[in-house]
Write a protein that holds these residues in place. Sequence first.
Motif, PDB file in Angstrom:
ATOM      1  N   ALA A   1       7.132  -6.557 -14.049  1.00  0.00           N
ATOM      2  CA  ALA A   1       6.011  -7.246 -13.443  1.00  0.00           C
ATOM      3  C   ALA A   1       6.739  -8.769 -12.578  1.00  0.00           C
ATOM      4  O   ALA A   1       6.508  -8.659 -11.354  1.00  0.00           O
ATOM      5  N   LYS A   2       7.425  -9.346 -13.480  1.00  0.00           N
ATOM      6  CA  LYS A   2       8.120 -10.467 -12.808  1.00  0.00           C
ATOM      7  C   LYS A   2       9.171  -9.905 -11.678  1.00  0.00           C
ATOM      8  O   LYS A   2       9.147 -10.828 -10.703  1.00  0.00           O
ATOM      9  N   GLY A   3       9.767  -9.098 -11.924  1.00  0.00           N
ATOM     10  CA  GLY A   3      10.794  -8.558 -11.062  1.00  0.00           C
ATOM     11  C   GLY A   3      10.204  -7.721  -9.754  1.00  0.00           C
ATOM     12  O   GLY A   3      10.691  -8.199  -8.715  1.00  0.00           O
ATOM     13  N   LYS A   4       8.954  -7.298  -9.874  1.00  0.00           N
ATOM     14  CA  LYS A   4       8.172  -6.705  -8.579  1.00  0.00           C
ATOM     15  C   LYS A   4       7.769  -7.952  -7.824  1.00  0.00           C
ATOM     16  O   LYS A   4       7.493  -7.809  -6.639  1.00  0.00           O
ATOM     17  N   MET A   5       7.296  -8.946  -8.518  1.00  0.00           N
ATOM     18  CA  MET A   5       6.771 -10.042  -7.956  1.00  0.00           C
ATOM     19  C   MET A   5       8.131 -10.883  -7.021  1.00  0.00           C
ATOM     20  O   MET A   5       7.445 -11.266  -5.802  1.00  0.00           O
ATOM     21  N   GLY A   6       9.108 -10.889  -7.504  1.00  0.00           N
ATOM     22  CA  GLY A   6      10.017 -11.521  -6.985  1.00  0.00           C
ATOM     23  C   GLY A   6      10.379 -10.641  -5.687  1.00  0.00           C
ATOM     24  O   GLY A   6      10.692 -11.353  -4.659  1.00  0.00           O
ATOM     25  N   GLN A   7      10.512  -9.394  -5.875  1.00  0.00           N
ATOM     26  CA  GLN A   7      10.838  -8.526  -4.835  1.00  0.00           C
ATOM     27  C   GLN A   7       9.633  -8.751  -3.479  1.00  0.00           C
ATOM     28  O   GLN A   7      10.089  -8.879  -2.423  1.00  0.00           O
ATOM     29  N   ALA A   8       8.424  -8.719  -4.042  1.00  0.00           N
ATOM     30  CA  ALA A   8       7.326  -8.872  -3.012  1.00  0.00           C
ATOM     31  C   ALA A   8       7.413  -9.939  -2.192  1.00  0.00           C
ATOM     32  O   ALA A   8       7.451 -10.258  -1.000  1.00  0.00           O
ATOM     33  N   GLU A   9       7.712 -11.285  -3.124  1.00  0.00           N
ATOM     34  CA  GLU A   9       7.909 -12.666  -2.315  1.00  0.00           C
ATOM     35  C   GLU A   9       9.112 -12.679  -1.486  1.00  0.00           C
ATOM     36  O   GLU A   9       8.875 -13.228  -0.274  1.00  0.00           O
ATOM     37  N   GLU A  10      10.232 -12.117  -1.693  1.00  0.00           N
ATOM     38  CA  GLU A  10      11.261 -11.921  -0.778  1.00  0.00           C
ATOM     39  C   GLU A  10      10.894 -11.072   0.410  1.00  0.00           C
ATOM     40  O   GLU A  10      11.151 -11.289   1.666  1.00  0.00           O
ATOM     41  N   GLN A  11      10.131  -9.940   0.475  1.00  0.00           N
ATOM     42  CA  GLN A  11       9.797  -9.073   1.405  1.00  0.00           C
ATOM     43  C   GLN A  11       8.847  -9.856   2.290  1.00  0.00           C
ATOM     44  O   GLN A  11       8.818  -9.773   3.397  1.00  0.00           O
ATOM     45  N   ALA A  12       7.994 -10.721   1.653  1.00  0.00           N
ATOM     46  CA  ALA A  12       7.007 -11.414   2.566  1.00  0.00           C
ATOM     47  C   ALA A  12       7.697 -12.553   3.406  1.00  0.00           C
ATOM     48  O   ALA A  12       7.309 -12.659   4.494  1.00  0.00           O
ATOM     49  N   LYS A  13       8.832 -13.178   2.913  1.00  0.00           N
ATOM     50  CA  LYS A  13       9.644 -14.021   3.544  1.00  0.00           C
ATOM     51  C   LYS A  13      10.326 -13.326   4.586  1.00  0.00           C
ATOM     52  O   LYS A  13      10.335 -13.943   5.864  1.00  0.00           O
ATOM     53  N   GLU A  14      10.848 -12.160   4.386  1.00  0.00           N
ATOM     54  CA  GLU A  14      11.575 -11.380   5.428  1.00  0.00           C
ATOM     55  C   GLU A  14      10.505 -10.976   6.663  1.00  0.00           C
ATOM     56  O   GLU A  14      10.953 -11.205   7.773  1.00  0.00           O
ATOM     57  N   ARG A  15       9.224 -10.603   6.266  1.00  0.00           N
ATOM     58  CA  ARG A  15       8.486 -10.322   7.404  1.00  0.00           C
ATOM     59  C   ARG A  15       7.877 -11.630   8.071  1.00  0.00           C
ATOM     60  O   ARG A  15       7.905 -11.380   9.226  1.00  0.00           O
ATOM     61  N   GLY A  16       7.773 -12.777   7.591  1.00  0.00           N
ATOM     62  CA  GLY A  16       7.607 -13.743   8.179  1.00  0.00           C
ATOM     63  C   GLY A  16       8.520 -14.285   9.319  1.00  0.00           C
ATOM     64  O   GLY A  16       8.273 -14.755  10.066  1.00  0.00           O
ATOM     65  N   GLN A  17       9.881 -13.981   8.790  1.00  0.00           N
ATOM     66  CA  GLN A  17      10.872 -14.463   9.725  1.00  0.00           C
ATOM     67  C   GLN A  17      10.978 -13.598  10.768  1.00  0.00           C
ATOM     68  O   GLN A  17      11.141 -13.981  11.912  1.00  0.00           O
ATOM     69  N   GLN A  18      10.610 -12.352  10.633  1.00  0.00           N
ATOM     70  CA  GLN A  18      10.801 -11.429  11.733  1.00  0.00           C
ATOM     71  C   GLN A  18       9.535 -11.612  12.587  1.00  0.00           C
ATOM     72  O   GLN A  18       9.733 -11.318  13.884  1.00  0.00           O
TER      73      GLN A  18
END
Length: 61
Positions: free
Chosen positions: A18-35
Amino acid sequence: MGMKDKFQDQAEQWQQKAKGKMGQAEEQAKERGQQRGQRRDEEPERTRPQDEPDYDQDYQV
């Protein structure tokens, strides 16, 4: 290994997943925000067409 240990290990594994998936989701959200930020910079500002009436002004009757 007792039953208690078995279930505790399983719970810890689920926690780590769960912690690993949360970290991945946070990274993806940052990337989407930058895009999105990049796209906003590339898009020209939207303007009102000349033939469209300006509804923001008060009308005199």
